[in-house]
Design a protein around this motif. Sequence first.
Motif, PDB file in Angstrom:
ATOM      1  N   THR A  93      -5.235   8.740  -5.964  1.00 38.47           N
ATOM      2  CA  THR A  93      -5.196   7.284  -5.790  1.00 38.47           C
ATOM      3  C   THR A  93      -3.857   6.752  -5.303  1.00 38.47           C
ATOM      4  N   ALA A  94      -2.863   7.587  -5.137  1.00 36.67           N
ATOM      5  CA  ALA A  94      -1.518   7.061  -4.894  1.00 36.67           C
ATOM      6  C   ALA A  94      -0.681   8.003  -4.043  1.00 36.67           C
TER       7      ALA A  94
ATOM      8  N   ASN B 141       0.774   2.601  -5.384  1.00 34.18           N
ATOM      9  CA  ASN B 141      -0.305   2.044  -4.569  1.00 34.18           C
ATOM     10  C   ASN B 141      -0.299   0.534  -4.752  1.00 34.18           C
TER      11      ASN B 141
ATOM     12  N   GLY C  54      -0.135   4.977   2.228  1.00 34.10           N
ATOM     13  CA  GLY C  54      -0.474   3.728   1.569  1.00 34.10           C
ATOM     14  C   GLY C  54       0.312   2.539   2.080  1.00 34.10           C
TER      15      GLY C  54
END
Length: 282
Positions: free
Chosen positions: A182-183, A243, A206
């Motif tokens: 996710t990051a 993020n 990101g």
Amino acid sequence: MNELYINGKYCDVSEATVPVTDRSYLFGEGLFESFRSFDGKIPLLKDHLNRLEWETTFLELPFPRHINFQKICEELLAKNKLKEARFKIVLSQSGRFASDQSDKSDAETNLVVFCEPFDEKKIPPVYRLRIERILVNDPLPLAAIKTTNYLHKAYARKIAQEAGYNDAVLLNYKGLVTETTTANIFWVDKDAHLFTVASEQGLLDGVMKKKLKEIFAASKLTCKEGLIGPDDFSNAREIFVTNSVIGIKPVVAVDLRQISGGEEGPITEMVRELWEKKRNES
């Protein structure tokens, strides 16, 4: 009541539908962006829309330039009576010939904007990461596109969380660190030099990563792109992940190895404060 925007109208999430011929549902052939608001302001919206427009070229999706996303997001904040919210934009296509990608004569675009409450207290203040050594991250160019085909990342994160970690670190086919599920990842080496993973290793760059690079340049701070293997990574002096939703979170453990004495390191703290200052100026 949790209202969203779908294809030109606002409605409760329980009433929203898309056709079963939607290619995101059938094949994971859709795009999404996630971000949040801060006290009713949405500082990174334009950056996420820029990335979404760039990504549409890969899936040959028409980008809805006529849509006023700022107005939609502000309207959703008002309808849901929120100031701190998590947004998710999903863009896909559907049509009668769902199995035939070459025929898009009757294709229809589906646009959904979700808005839900965001509680900072529910986000862990520090992260513990597990290195995933079985599931390999997608190669380029797929790794650089935020598609709705998220199964391998979702599964890797599930495995990590079931083992007591917050997220999983994904490696590429060479066995090098790329990103978490996710990051994006930043680390500080033994000589106090700040690094982030080079984009060509196969990862999604990101919006927060891009924003931090701009902040570093303005502050005359050096952050290099580099390569790092899992062993050197777990020996880093400091690590943090970023993020647009969680912001900047210090990593205090990788697998069974403690990082930065189990607390936020000084460079991570400085970067977080720079971001918060910049965000508050927006």
